[in-house]
Design an enzyme around this catalytic site. Structure first.
Site, PDB file in Angstrom:
ATOM      1  N   LEU A 118       6.474  11.865   0.430  1.00 45.90           N
ATOM      2  CA  LEU A 118       5.592  12.492   1.413  1.00 45.90           C
ATOM      3  C   LEU A 118       4.364  13.015   0.678  1.00 45.90           C
ATOM      4  O   LEU A 118       4.450  13.416  -0.491  1.00 45.90           O
ATOM      5  CB  LEU A 118       6.295  13.651   2.129  1.00 45.90           C
ATOM      6  N   ASP A 119       3.208  13.026   1.367  1.00 49.70           N
ATOM      7  CA  ASP A 119       1.998  13.587   0.772  1.00 49.70           C
ATOM      8  C   ASP A 119       2.225  15.045   0.384  1.00 49.70           C
ATOM      9  O   ASP A 119       3.074  15.738   0.971  1.00 49.70           O
ATOM     10  CB  ASP A 119       0.831  13.527   1.761  1.00 49.70           C
ATOM     11  N   LEU A 120       1.431  15.514  -0.554  1.00 50.97           N
ATOM     12  CA  LEU A 120       1.482  16.923  -0.964  1.00 50.97           C
ATOM     13  C   LEU A 120       1.397  17.848   0.243  1.00 50.97           C
ATOM     14  O   LEU A 120       2.144  18.825   0.359  1.00 50.97           O
ATOM     15  CB  LEU A 120       0.311  17.204  -1.925  1.00 50.97           C
ATOM     16  N   ASP A 121       0.465  17.549   1.161  1.00 54.91           N
ATOM     17  CA  ASP A 121       0.209  18.452   2.285  1.00 54.91           C
ATOM     18  C   ASP A 121       1.167  18.261   3.455  1.00 54.91           C
ATOM     19  O   ASP A 121       1.107  19.008   4.435  1.00 54.91           O
ATOM     20  CB  ASP A 121      -1.230  18.249   2.783  1.00 54.91           C
ATOM     21  N   THR A 122       2.024  17.238   3.404  1.00 56.81           N
ATOM     22  CA  THR A 122       2.963  16.969   4.489  1.00 56.81           C
ATOM     23  C   THR A 122       4.308  17.610   4.179  1.00 56.81           C
ATOM     24  O   THR A 122       4.810  17.499   3.062  1.00 56.81           O
ATOM     25  CB  THR A 122       3.152  15.450   4.675  1.00 56.81           C
TER      26      THR A 122
END
Length: 516
Positions: free
Chosen positions: A363-367
């Protein structure tokens, strides 16, 4: 002024909302010779077909030199383009294409019909051959004669195909060369136009003399390491602003560039958002122009403080573990020493005897949301196969920064990385990788819309781009710093994860509600 509905007198900002799309604008804060501050404004390239607009700095090129090149270039290139278009649309070429296309279609139809016919005969001969060999009362002479007749039929089919191939070759000989010659003429005219255009582009580039903060001046083309500058080099807002400031004895203090209007077809731009200078045009140009100024160091990514020192374990057994990843924690460590903390790092510390790559996806850092990791190589391979064959069901919840008109749908927009602005992804129908997302509105919350995403593919930033792009939902996810406007956090959460357990063979599902 843009928020008030106009760009300059007689130029409404609605021009930027049309089919031609928006534009990059730049603002440069300067210090005048007497010490008082000032502000300069610029737009990239031309605005409404004009280089000069009141209230904005002028272009960088030498007007007199350009005036000597532009009319000749415009007339010559347009004439070559008209020749190419006229020949492409000519009756002779149209007839050649239609006749050759019809010949190819007939050839394909006849070839398939003959193949089916011969295949049927081959099966019949096989059955008849078996029957002949099975007959006991038949004399050897009669059997030999019957088998010889079958062989003759087979030779007849082969002879028919040879005659047909020869006839098609003759038909191709009569039509294909004429068409090929005509198509070569189209390509030759287009190639000539491109060669002439490149020659004129060099002349255009030679009208730019670039000055830096030290007062040094160099030709534009000399700044690109022997390569030809890309089209539009020297016309970006930042280059215009710095050139004007240096020419008028103004001290640059702060520079910013932002997008206003309809996003480009590739996406990646949101009205009112700030963006860095482009790499292909400004990358070689701005370092020279800024030489002699005290410039802030490039921003370096620094991860936010660890949300929590412990992983939130949703499920674990002897084969796998499901984690609820918080926003702000990397899935895997970065290259820099400051980016070591991640889900993978913590998993290896928690399960020192685990083997294999562990994480089956990222998952993305911000997700935030659900991730599954395997504790042994065999389990990891099984999970990877499920992801590869799209047997894993994933549901994400997002809060969209704007209204979404429809209630559900499917977004199909191919994606690739923006080579000039990594890690941003853009839509590219030609070179992009297929990316498909099903979505549905969960509820509408004032100016926001809560949406569920069901990605069929797993491209980088797929849901974020599909939300923000005009051909997607047309509005970014709340808090998206890349495709919208930065906020407290990206409102995107992997809520549900379902897959077949590699060890038990049973389908398992996990859910963690979005924390927003």
């Amino acid at each position: 002024m843009l928020r008030e509905g106009f760009i300059a007198p007689g130029l409404p900002s609605s021009l930027l909302q049309g089919p031609d799309g928006g534009k990059m604008f730049g603002v440069l804060v300067v210090r005048q010779p007497d010490g008082t501050p000032g502000v300069l404004r610029a737009f990239s390239a031309m605005l409404a077909g004009r280089w000069d607009v009141p209230g904005f700095v002028p272009p960088v090129f030498n007007r007199e030199a350009r005036a000597r090149v532009e009319p000749v270039a415009d007339t010559t290139v347009k004439a070559l383009l008209a020749r190419a278009e006229a020949w492409s649309a000519s009756e002779d070429l149209r007839r050649l294409r239609e006749d050759d296309d019809a010949r190819q279609s007939r050839e394909a139809t006849e070839r398939e019909a003959m193949r089916l016919r011969h295949e049927a005969r081959r099966r019949q001969r096989h059955e008849r051959r078996a029957a002949i060999l099975a007959m006991q009362e038949q004399t050897e002479a009669a059997r030999a004669e019957a088998l010889h007749a079958l062989d003759q039929e087979s030779r007849g089919d082969k002879a028919e195909k040879r005659r047909w191939d020869a006839a098609q070759e003759e038909a191709r000989r009569l039509l294909a060369p004429a068409r090929a010659k005509a198509e070569r003429r189209v390509r030759a005219l287009d190639r000539l136009r491109r060669i002439v255009s490149r020659g004129f582009m060099k002349q255009f580039h030679d009208t730019y003399a670039i000055t830096n903060a030290r007062g040094e001046t160099r030709p534009l083309r000399s700044l690109y390491g022997g390569a030809e500058p890309p089209s539009g080099a020297g016309d970006c807002a930042g280059a215009k602003l710095l050139a004007y400031a240096f020419a008028h004895g103004l001290q640059p203090v702060a520079l910013a560039e932002f997008w206003w209007g309809t996003p480009p077809a590739s996406g990646g731009r949101i009205q009112g958002a700030f963006y860095p200078a482009c790499r292909d045009k400004c990358g070689p140009l701005l370092p020279f122009m800024l030489d002699g100024l005290e410039v802030s160091a490039p921003r370096v990514f620094v991860p936010p403080p660890a949300p929590t020192p412990e992983l939130s374990i949703v499920f674990e057994d002897a084969w796998l573990v499901v984690i609820d990843k918080p926003c702000g924690l990397l899935s895997v460590p970065g290259r820099d020493a400051a980016l070591l903390d991640s889900v993978l790092t913590r998993l290896r510390a928690r399960y020192p005897n685990a083997t294999g790559p562990l994480l089956a996806h990222r998952l993305d850092l911000d997700t935030s949301g659900l991730l599954v990791a395997a504790l042994d190589s065999r389990t990891h391979a099984s999970l990877q196969r499920q992801f590869l064959h799209r047997d894993v069901d994933k549901r994400y919840v997002a809060l969209i920064d704007g209204p979404v008109q429809a209630d559900a749908g499917t977004i199909t927009l191919p994606l690739r990385v923006d080579l000039d602005d990594r890690p941003r992804q853009i839509v590219d129908p030609v070179h992009g990788k297929p990316a498909v997302t099903d979505w549905e509105v969960l509820r509408r919350e004032g100016t926001h819309t809560r949406v569920a995403f069901h990605p069929r593919t797993g491209r980088t930033h797929q849901l974020r781009v599909h939300a923000a792009h005009p051909l997607g939902l047309g509005a970014p996810i709340v808090g998206d710093p890349l495709y919208g406007h930065a906020g407290r956090r990206l409102h995107l959460h992997a809520e549900t994860l379902s897959f077949v357990h590699p060890a038990t063979g049973q389908r398992v599902s996990f859910t963690r509600a979005a924390p927003f």
